[in-house]
Write an enzyme that holds these catalytic residues in place. Structure first.
Site, PDB file in Angstrom:
ATOM      1  N   PRO A 185      11.928 -17.769  14.982  1.00 39.92           N
ATOM      2  CA  PRO A 185      12.428 -19.081  15.391  1.00 39.92           C
ATOM      3  C   PRO A 185      11.642 -20.210  14.742  1.00 39.92           C
ATOM      4  CG  PRO A 185      11.060 -18.144  17.112  1.00 39.92           C
ATOM      5  CD  PRO A 185      11.241 -17.073  16.067  1.00 39.92           C
ATOM      6  N   PRO A 186      12.285 -21.323  14.419  1.00 37.43           N
ATOM      7  CA  PRO A 186      11.548 -22.479  13.896  1.00 37.43           C
ATOM      8  C   PRO A 186      10.516 -22.954  14.919  1.00 37.43           C
ATOM      9  CG  PRO A 186      13.917 -22.766  13.618  1.00 37.43           C
ATOM     10  CD  PRO A 186      13.732 -21.574  14.504  1.00 37.43           C
ATOM     11  N   CYS A 187       9.299 -23.200  14.467  1.00 35.36           N
ATOM     12  CA  CYS A 187       8.225 -23.597  15.381  1.00 35.36           C
ATOM     13  C   CYS A 187       7.613 -24.943  15.012  1.00 35.36           C
ATOM     14  CB  CYS A 187       7.126 -22.529  15.400  1.00 35.36           C
ATOM     15  SG  CYS A 187       7.665 -20.968  16.128  1.00 35.36           S
ATOM     16  N   GLN A 188       8.265 -25.688  14.119  1.00 37.95           N
ATOM     17  CA  GLN A 188       7.719 -26.981  13.739  1.00 37.95           C
ATOM     18  C   GLN A 188       7.758 -27.942  14.926  1.00 37.95           C
ATOM     19  OE1 GLN A 188       9.879 -25.224  12.097  1.00 37.95           O
ATOM     20  NE2 GLN A 188       9.308 -25.062   9.947  1.00 37.95           N
TER      21      GLN A 188
END
Length: 368
Positions: free
Chosen positions: A80-83
């Site tokens: 999953p994107p974690c930015q």
């Protein structure tokens, strides 16, 4: 021997699942991604699996259970994107910035896999001074998993690209699972055999590209005939779905001014390698060095990553070879971002390299 059942979250075009397929013995029970064209790509290339085009947060517990088709899920994979994580102490609060990672944890809580493999950008280790990673570890530990993590270089696992990826493996067995042993190394170490292990030399850009049909500006087609492989890497990715076919090998057209700029850039060089009159303010353009693995393939490879022998950006197929996708792995979607959905370029650039995923899949078999 029964199949090892997997679920692929944030599956995109299916690079992670493709690596597990290549490892043999795995069955993808279901996959999820929010983008229709990426899901179309996944389902075309993995016709025995089911990828759902859904917002992961909209999938209820009941639907998750139904999607498993009464099969126990052994392994969950995904990144999953974690930015932009939001922290409260060392916990991840219910902030929209954390939602996608929280959904990954929710699926693990419901599915209770024996192992999960979590992939992300290498920068996650330094995000917020390391506190984001500590919070992530806390979330997984609360679910009962022992964790190991490391930055892996894709080139060390047979991918013709020096792509660093953060990999975390979680295990419910009570024992930490180490990372897979690299199979490749740089040419000098391979020749000297410094580690007393028979590691192959890194796969180079030339190794990846040498058999591809050479395209001039705007040449190529979505479907064409492949040329015979010239080396072991090309044999490995020649394809088993439609062997002899090659997809998505279309070159874009550049203006003469851009062609002149690209032609003047040496292999391994960037904008700073050019004379002042040809430079632009955009510094993140570089030309591939045929003697080395590529640098990280981004989603902007038509403009930012230049072919080593032609004054142009890469085709989708050239980038896919650097990512280690089979030549008959077909990508669907547009070539420009004017459309609603992600492009072919986004699908390739965002993917987990299949050969890195295969190394992980082969490794964790020993712990199931």
């Amino acid at each position: 021997m029964p199949s090892i059942n997997t679920v692929d979250l944030f599956c995109g075009a299916g690079g992670f699942t493709e690596g597990f397929r290549k490892a043999g013995g795995y069955e993808t029970v279901f996959a999820i991604d929010f983008d229709k064209q990426a899901v179309d790509t996944f389902n075309y290339n993995h016709s025995a699996s089911s990828a759902y085009c859904r917002d992961i947060a909209s999938v209820s517990r009941e639907e998750i259970v139904e999607m498993t088709k009464a099969k126990h899920v052994d392994v969950v994979i995904g990144g999953p994107p974690c930015q932009g994580f939001s922290l409260a102490g060392l916990r991840l609060p219910d902030d929209p910035k954390n939602q996608l990672f929280k959904e990954y944890v929710r699926f693990i809580r419901i599915l209770q896999p024996e192992i999960f493999v979590f992939e992300n950008v290498s920068g996650i280790m330094s995000m917020q001074g390391g506190l984001a990673l500590e919070a992530i570890c806390n979330e997984f530990s609360r679910e009962g998993y022992e964790l190991s993590y490391q930055i892996l270089n894709s080139a060390d696992y047979g991918v013709p690209q020096a792509r660093p990826r953060f990999i975390m493996i979680g295990s419910r067995s009570g024992k930490r699972i180490p990372m897979p042993t690299p199979t490749h190394t740089n040419k000098i170490d391979a020749e000297l055999d410094l580690f007393h292990e028979k590691r192959a030399s890194h796969i180079t850009v030339k190794d990846a590209f040498s058999s591809l049909p050479i395209l001039e500006q705007s040449q190529g087609a979505e479907v064409s005939e492949n040329l015979p492989p010239l080396n072991s890497y090309q044999q490995l990715i020649f394809g088993t779905r439609q062997p002899g076919a090659i997809y998505n090998h279309r070159a874009t057209s550049h203006s003469q001014r851009i062609i002149d700029r690209y032609a003047a850039m040496p292999q391994g060089g960037d904008i700073r390698s050019l004379p002042p009159e040809l430079r632009t303010k955009k510094n993140n353009v570089y030309r591939l060095n045929e003697k080395l693995p590529a640098r990280t393939v981004t989603c902007n490879f038509r403009t930012d990553i230049l072919h080593p022998w032609q004054p142009r950006g890469l085709t989708t197929r050239e980038a896919a070879r650097l990512q280690s996708f089979d030549d008959d792995y077909r990508f669907f979607g547009n070539l420009t971002r004017k459309a609603r959905y992600v492009t072919q370029d986004d699908q390739v650039g965002n993917a987990v390299p299949p050969l890195l995923a295969m190394a992980l899949a082969q490794h964790i078999k020993d712990y199931l």
